[in-house]
Design an enzyme around this catalytic site. Structure first.
Site, PDB file in Angstrom:
ATOM      1  N   ARG A  95      61.689  59.136  25.938  1.00 31.16           N
ATOM      2  CA  ARG A  95      61.444  57.814  26.508  1.00 31.16           C
ATOM      3  C   ARG A  95      62.721  57.190  27.079  1.00 31.16           C
ATOM      4  NH1 ARG A  95      57.511  57.505  28.665  1.00 31.16           N
ATOM      5  NH2 ARG A  95      57.824  55.258  28.882  1.00 31.16           N
ATOM      6  N   ASP A 119      66.396  69.327  27.888  1.00 27.71           N
ATOM      7  CA  ASP A 119      65.012  69.029  27.528  1.00 27.71           C
ATOM      8  C   ASP A 119      64.357  70.296  27.013  1.00 27.71           C
ATOM      9  OD1 ASP A 119      62.519  67.788  27.294  1.00 27.71           O
ATOM     10  OD2 ASP A 119      61.955  68.323  29.339  1.00 27.71           O
ATOM     11  N   SER A 238      70.789  49.245  19.043  1.00 28.03           N
ATOM     12  CA  SER A 238      69.345  49.443  19.201  1.00 28.03           C
ATOM     13  C   SER A 238      68.803  48.457  20.217  1.00 28.03           C
ATOM     14  CB  SER A 238      68.630  49.232  17.865  1.00 28.03           C
ATOM     15  OG  SER A 238      68.670  47.857  17.503  1.00 28.03           O
ATOM     16  N   CYS A 239      67.572  48.684  20.643  1.00 22.61           N
ATOM     17  CA  CYS A 239      66.936  47.761  21.579  1.00 22.61           C
ATOM     18  C   CYS A 239      66.807  46.375  20.959  1.00 22.61           C
ATOM     19  CB  CYS A 239      65.572  48.290  22.001  1.00 22.61           C
ATOM     20  SG  CYS A 239      64.470  48.702  20.624  1.00 22.61           S
ATOM     21  N   THR A 269      56.562  53.582  18.216  1.00 19.94           N
ATOM     22  CA  THR A 269      57.464  54.528  18.877  1.00 19.94           C
ATOM     23  C   THR A 269      57.115  55.948  18.450  1.00 19.94           C
ATOM     24  OG1 THR A 269      59.158  54.584  17.134  1.00 19.94           O
ATOM     25  CG2 THR A 269      59.296  52.793  18.754  1.00 19.94           C
ATOM     26  N   ARG A 284      55.154  54.512   7.898  1.00 18.81           N
ATOM     27  CA  ARG A 284      55.161  55.138   9.225  1.00 18.81           C
ATOM     28  C   ARG A 284      54.312  56.408   9.243  1.00 18.81           C
ATOM     29  NH1 ARG A 284      61.074  54.339  12.104  1.00 18.81           N
ATOM     30  NH2 ARG A 284      61.747  52.544  10.870  1.00 18.81           N
ATOM     31  N   ARG A 320      55.636  47.157  13.105  1.00 12.98           N
ATOM     32  CA  ARG A 320      55.216  48.025  14.211  1.00 12.98           C
ATOM     33  C   ARG A 320      53.731  47.769  14.482  1.00 12.98           C
ATOM     34  NH1 ARG A 320      58.653  52.495  15.115  1.00 12.98           N
ATOM     35  NH2 ARG A 320      60.774  51.863  14.558  1.00 12.98           N
ATOM     36  N   ASN A 403      61.549  47.073  25.134  1.00 19.46           N
ATOM     37  CA  ASN A 403      62.377  47.919  24.271  1.00 19.46           C
ATOM     38  C   ASN A 403      62.697  49.277  24.881  1.00 19.46           C
ATOM     39  OD1 ASN A 403      59.382  47.672  23.190  1.00 19.46           O
ATOM     40  ND2 ASN A 403      59.984  49.805  22.827  1.00 19.46           N
TER      41      ASN A 403
END
Length: 451
Positions: A95, A119, A238-239, A269, A284, A320, A403
């Protein structure tokens, strides 16, 4: 000998207006598409004006005349000085990696050149997911597969490598200057340091760093502390810290933060599970799209890394939620200054948004929702209608942030800062010829205008 004033009358059109020093106070090392530049510049809003060191020996009016000639004559836009670009590698094309590439591609005068991505999915996945994005839509740039190890973006070749071990990456062979570390895995000194061992010169971690040896920078807050010799590995935080720190800085400077707590209502996320499955965090582990998931965040504590005076004063949690992008911070603090109102707080934010935090912080007076802040370039947008003051010293502030996109814009900005501080690189100008001239010629008579 002719005076400067006399020279000015022959070189500069009388109808030319100099921008004020605060007309574009976005950090000088970068520019965003929302940046308003002076009328004289003739530059697109995504541009930076480069000012070469050799110009130090010129008079101020020589410098200004060079900037103004094309505009005054009605010709094409003034161009920045062409310099060799720093070679950039993106490690982790997820992302943030793909958002970073799109953001960088939009900076037409960037001092960077992305030449390789690492990648694990190879060229097919890299090209397809860059071109087609569920959040950003279809990339307007032309993305093609050139061969089994190269893609092109608007004709620019970008090599695709696939290795989970940074030590095996061809950074030395490719002459990589900066690695954008976007995997979320190599966030400490030993891990990120593998890029240095592989031949890269600098590493920017797109996550909170682990270890006190890695400095953290938030654009608009403490980027002035960065220097080329400070460290080879740095973090963009962080964002959420990028959202929180700028407006916490304003609150602390204007009213004095005593203590406070923060809750970020954060989009899910890739670290969460699509369906219930094992995870080290049992919350999570639950289905991300079906639940509100309380979890930890170090964003509030991390603010002290860029604002040391707030150490021990802030803490927080994350919720979240089942949205794919855009998050919102809710900060409640006790302040030292008594008898303030919500209008006073919002006024402080508006002042910062038009001054030192222009392009970083914005204020929204319209009753919007999360989707309206997708692809917002700024780090934080204050929702003015939700600002509250309780009693005489408790303040509540709510701020939106993208974000992914907004954060990636700051990663590009930090990379531009690194490039601007690179030894031997011509300095990127602020966009104000007088400001740039006076920075290198502070004793010059013309610079007294700032006194």
């Amino acid at each position: 000998m002719a005076t400067h004033a006399a020279l000015a009358s022959t070189r500069i059109p009388t109808n030319t207006r100099f921008p004020s020093k605060t007309s574009h106070s976005f950090p000088s090392q970068c520019a965003s598409k929302r940046l308003e530049v002076g009328e004289f510049s003739g530059l697109k809003s995504t541009s930076c004006i480069s000012y070469v060191h050799s110009a130090r020996d010129s008079s101020f009016y020589d410098v200004v005349a060079a900037q103004l000639t094309s505009k005054a004559n009605g010709s094409t836009a003034v161009k920045g000085v062409t310099v060799a670009k720093l070679k950039v590698a993106i490690n982790g094309f997820g992302r943030i990696g793909r958002n970073f590439l799109r953001c960088w591609h939009g900076r037409k005068d960037s001092p960077l050149e992305v030449i390789v991505v690492n990648d694990s999915g190879g060229v097919k996945n890299a090209s397809h997911l860059l071109k087609y994005d569920s959040m950003l839509g279809t990339f307007k740039a032309e993305v093609k597969i050139l061969n089994n190890e190269t893609i092109t973006v608007d004709g620019k070749p970008i090599k695709v490598v696939s290795s989970r071990d940074p030590l095996k990456l061809p950074w030395a062979e490719l002459g990589i200057d900066i690695v954008i570390e976007g995997t979320g895995v190599f966030v400490d000194g030993p891990g990120a340091g593998k890029h240095i061992q592989a031949g890269a010169k600098k590493v920017i971690i797109t996550a909170p760093a682990k270890g006190a040896d890695i400095p953290t920078y938030v654009i608009g807050v403490n980027e002035q502390d960065y220097g080329h010799e400070v460290a080879d590995i740095i973090s963009n935080a962080s964002c959420t810290t990028n959202c929180l720190a700028p407006f916490a800085k304003v609150l602390d400077e204007e009213f004095g933060i005593v203590k406070g707590t923060m809750t970020t209502t954060h989009s899910y996320t890739g670290d969460q599970r699509l369906l219930d499955a094992s995870h080290r965090d049992l919350r999570r582990a639950r289905a991300a799209a079906l639940n509100i998931v309380p979890t930890s965040t170090g964003a509030a504590k991390a603010v002290s890394l860029v604002l040391p005076q707030l150490k021990g004063k802030l803490n927080g949690i994350a919720l979240r939620v089942p949205t794919p992008n855009v998050s919102v911070v809710d900060l409640v603090v006790n302040v030292a200054k008594k008898g303030i109102s919500a209008e006073d707080v919002n006024a402080a934010f508006r002042k910062a948004a038009e001054g030192p935090l222009k392009g970083i912080l914005d204020v929204c007076d319209v009753p919007l929702v999360s989707v309206d802040f997708r692809c917002s370039d700024v780090s934080t947008t204050i929702d003015s209608s939700l600002t509250m003051v309780m009693g005489d010293d408790m303040v509540k502030v709510v701020a939106w942030y993208d974000n992914e996109w907004g954060y990636s814009q700051r990663v590009v900005d930090l990379a531009h800062l690194v490039a601007n501080k690179w030894p031997g690189t011509p300095k990127v100008g602020s966009g104000d010829p007088l400001e740039d001239f006076c920075e290198t010629n502070p004793a010059d008579e013309e610079c007294k205008v700032y006194e």
